[in-house]
Design an enzyme around this catalytic site. Structure first.
Site, PDB file in Angstrom:
ATOM      1  N   LYS A 226       0.866  -1.187   0.000  1.00  0.00           N
ATOM      2  CA  LYS A 226       0.000   0.000   0.000  1.00  0.00           C
ATOM      3  C   LYS A 226       0.900   1.233   0.000  1.00  0.00           C
ATOM      4  O   LYS A 226       1.428   1.639   1.026  1.00  0.00           O
ATOM      5  CB  LYS A 226      -0.918   0.065   1.222  1.00  0.00           C
ATOM      6  CG  LYS A 226      -1.969   1.175   1.059  1.00  0.00           C
ATOM      7  CD  LYS A 226      -2.397   1.815   2.364  1.00  0.00           C
ATOM      8  CE  LYS A 226      -1.533   2.949   2.823  1.00  0.00           C
ATOM      9  NZ  LYS A 226      -1.514   4.172   1.988  1.00  0.00           N
ATOM     10  N   GLU A 301       9.705   1.164  10.764  1.00  0.00           N
ATOM     11  CA  GLU A 301      10.771   2.154  10.582  1.00  0.00           C
ATOM     12  C   GLU A 301      10.083   3.494  10.769  1.00  0.00           C
ATOM     13  O   GLU A 301       9.356   3.954   9.900  1.00  0.00           O
ATOM     14  CB  GLU A 301      11.375   1.952   9.198  1.00  0.00           C
ATOM     15  CG  GLU A 301      12.721   2.590   9.029  1.00  0.00           C
ATOM     16  CD  GLU A 301      12.590   3.977   8.469  1.00  0.00           C
ATOM     17  OE1 GLU A 301      12.533   4.914   9.313  1.00  0.00           O
ATOM     18  OE2 GLU A 301      12.520   4.137   7.260  1.00  0.00           O
ATOM     19  N   CYS A 335      13.515  10.599   7.468  1.00  0.00           N
ATOM     20  CA  CYS A 335      13.493  10.322   8.903  1.00  0.00           C
ATOM     21  C   CYS A 335      14.898  10.304   9.488  1.00  0.00           C
ATOM     22  O   CYS A 335      15.045  10.268  10.699  1.00  0.00           O
ATOM     23  CB  CYS A 335      12.762   9.022   9.175  1.00  0.00           C
ATOM     24  SG  CYS A 335      13.453   7.692   8.240  1.00  0.00           S
ATOM     25  N   GLU A 432      10.104  15.908  15.269  1.00  0.00           N
ATOM     26  CA  GLU A 432      10.687  15.855  13.932  1.00  0.00           C
ATOM     27  C   GLU A 432      10.156  17.035  13.103  1.00  0.00           C
ATOM     28  O   GLU A 432       8.936  17.197  12.966  1.00  0.00           O
ATOM     29  CB  GLU A 432      10.254  14.534  13.301  1.00  0.00           C
ATOM     30  CG  GLU A 432      11.169  14.011  12.266  1.00  0.00           C
ATOM     31  CD  GLU A 432      10.770  12.604  11.839  1.00  0.00           C
ATOM     32  OE1 GLU A 432       9.600  12.224  11.999  1.00  0.00           O
ATOM     33  OE2 GLU A 432      11.641  11.910  11.315  1.00  0.00           O
TER      34      GLU A 432
HETATM   35  C1  SIN Z   1      13.472   7.443   5.394  1.00  0.00           C
HETATM   36  O1  SIN Z   1      13.451   8.649   5.476  1.00  0.00           O
HETATM   37  O2  SIN Z   1      12.549   6.775   5.865  1.00  0.00           O
HETATM   38  C2  SIN Z   1      14.569   6.665   4.727  1.00  0.00           C
HETATM   39  C3  SIN Z   1      15.836   7.385   4.535  1.00  0.00           C
HETATM   40  C4  SIN Z   1      16.941   6.513   3.974  1.00  0.00           C
HETATM   41  O3  SIN Z   1      16.729   5.375   3.554  1.00  0.00           O
HETATM   42  O4  SIN Z   1      18.072   6.986   3.968  1.00  0.00           O
END
Ligand code: SIN
Length: 532
Positions: A226, A301, A335, A432
């Protein structure tokens, strides 16, 4: 199991910033974008993509491209222009249940295909992704906004997971354990988990899919993907190439649209044995709870709050270059982006000046324009969040050293920003930012830096800049993070494990460890082995 109302809102399919929208209706999109007729540029690019067969707008179930059963569609926008790029099938629970059924059926045969054959098919998929990297990159820029060069870079990065796991497919070894009784033989088999539900974000429309689907297929699992409804086009194009590579019908399915319904269907089905998710911590927690009644495996993640720590003994140029890369990749929308820049007293002023000078050189604009390094933010909600954080910091005494406002280009462009004298009580220290704002925080000692860096529930990525090898070890060991970059701001690669500690997630993606997430361990005890 039905996800509760707040989970529904949170799943929303949209990463991190967008928690209120359930289904991306035209009305809700018009809050974020002034949708308008496609400009010539967007039109000619999407025309080219359509002709290449890569601009897909239907979902993929059991190897067939299908409309939503009620014919509903959602609009995909170019965040740089507001152009409507495509109308895409808006699917829900019914389509997802069919996708799950097709994945379940395909599992019986795919899990029995030899590792060598699975490896060859994945390799072909990798080669097709690379062969189409320009068009796929254009799709990412169209629907997500990142600069074309960065988008093509994401294709290479995303494809690298398929290549890597095509190789790992052949290395799923079991064990033979020395038995405690002479008439026994003890074996360990590694077997695919089963049907996997993969829920992926908008910030890496390809790489976050391939980092999940690569190891899933390599280990013999089948998948229902998805993608975010903000960026489904890249996912659909990648799925088309998977079919062309020989991935059998049902082994990869793609459904998008009504995220809460899709999420509910994936969570409640006993046939789905694993949920893998990249996105916000809030949604990750809901998915974890939603997976409990059927005791699914989960890999999460989630969000980060990465410190980039610049010590007095750092090389100034290396620290500026590394922090710039870690902060402004994808306009701050990753992230692992540096969320807080911790700078030691002795180098603070020099660093702040050199860093602001480097940030000033970043070029903001439409990702298709040559030389642009900073695209738009994904939508209006993202810009409003950044604005709120900057206002909060300034109202509590922080100083805007550069930027600090929307860009004159309008839409969702925001000026690359540096804020000085940021303190730990400010929102941008605690949460964040997910935008192009770099907060500078002054610290005195190494102990202070470690304490400030670890003072968060997140624990994904951290960066340190120092020329002292003992400090490198000490600080790397003390940081409560899953990834640490030393004198380097871009550290993600398919060969190394990616994942967080604390509330940044569970499990690892990429690398040899990424395979384990899709494998069950089975112990087999052979008895009566002395009989002749
Ligand atoms: C992400 O922002 O979730 C992944 C970043 C990355 O794979 O470097």
């Amino acid at each position: 199991m039905v996800v509760g109302a707040s989970a529904r809102a949170a799943i929303g399919g949209c990463r991190r910033l967008i928690t209120s929208r359930l289904v991306p209706t035209q009305a809700s999109l018009s809050v974020s974008f002034q949708c308008r007729q496609m400009s010539m540029d967007s039109r000619s690019i999407s025309e080219k993509l359509r002709n290449s067969g890569l601009l897909r707008t239907q979902g993929l179930i059991a190897g067939k491209w299908v409309d939503a059963y009620d014919k509903k569609t959602i609009k995909v926008n170019n965040p740089a222009t507001g152009d409507i790029v495509a109308d895409v099938a808006c699917m829900g629970g019914k389509e997802t249940n069919d996708a799950i059924a097709s994945a379940y059926e395909a599992f019986t045969s795919w899990s029995k295909v030899t590792a060598a054959e699975r490896s060859k098919i994945l390799r072909r998929w990798y080669e097709l992704l690379i062969a189409h990297k320009e068009e796929l990159g254009q799709l990412i820029t169209l629907e997500q906004g990142k600069p074309l060069k960065e988008a093509i870079g994401e294709i290479a990065y995303g494809a690298s997971f398929i290549e890597y796991f095509s190789e790992e497919a052949k290395r799923v070894y079991g064990d033979i354990i020395p038995a405690t009784l002479s008439d026994r033989r003890l074996l360990v088999l590694k077997q695919p988990v089963g049907v996997v539900g993969a829920i992926t974000p908008w910030n890496f429309p390809l790489a976050m899919i391939t980092r999940k689907v690569g190891p899933a297929l390599a280990s013999g699992c089948t998948v229902v993907v998805k993608p975010s409804e903000l960026t489904p086009l890249t996912a659909l194009a990648a799925a088309e190439l998977a079919l062309q590579a020989g991935v059998p019908p049902g082994a990869v399915n793609v459904v998008m649209g009504n995220a809460p319904e899709i999420g509910d269907a994936l969570l409640s089905s006993p046939q789905v044995r694993k949920i893998t998710f990249t996105g916000s911590t809030a949604v990750g927690k809901k998915l974890m709870a939603g997976a409990a009644p059927t005791v699914k495996r989960v890999s999460l993640e989630l969000g980060g709050n990465a410190p980039s720590i610049v010590f007095d003994d750092a090389d100034l140029d290396v620290a500026v270059k590394g922090t710039l890369a870690a902060k402004f990749r994808n306009s701050g929308q990753t992230c692992v982006c540096a969320n807080r820049v911790l700078v030691q007293d002795g180098i603070y002023d020099k660093f702040a000046e050199a860093f602001a000078e480097a940030v000033q050189k970043l070029e903001v604009g439409d990702g298709f324009k040559e030389g642009v390094t900073q695209g738009p933010l994904i939508n209006e909600a993202a810009v409003q969040k950044v604005e709120t954080f900057v206002q909060d910091a300034v109202s509590k005494g922080a100083k805007v050293l550069l930027g600090g406002k929307r860009h004159s280009l309008g839409m969702t462009f925001y000026e690359p920003t540096v804020i000085g004298d940021v303190k730990s009580d400010m929102l941008m220290s605690k949460e964040e930012i997910f935008g192009p704002v770099a907060p500078l925080i002054r610290f005195k000692t190494e102990e202070d830096a470690i304490r400030i860096a670890n003072d968060t529930n997140a624990g994904l990525a951290a960066y340190i800049f120092t020329n002292n090898v003992q400090r490198t070890w000490r600080v790397s060991e003390a940081l409560e993070y899953g990834l640490v970059g030393v004198n380097e701001g871009i550290i993600s690669t398919e060969v190394a494990p990616f994942g967080g500690v604390k509330q940044s997630g569970l499990g690892r993606e990429g690398s040899k460890y990424g395979m384990d997430e899709y494998l069950e361990i089975k112990y087999v005890c052979l008895g009566d082995m002395n009989r002749k």
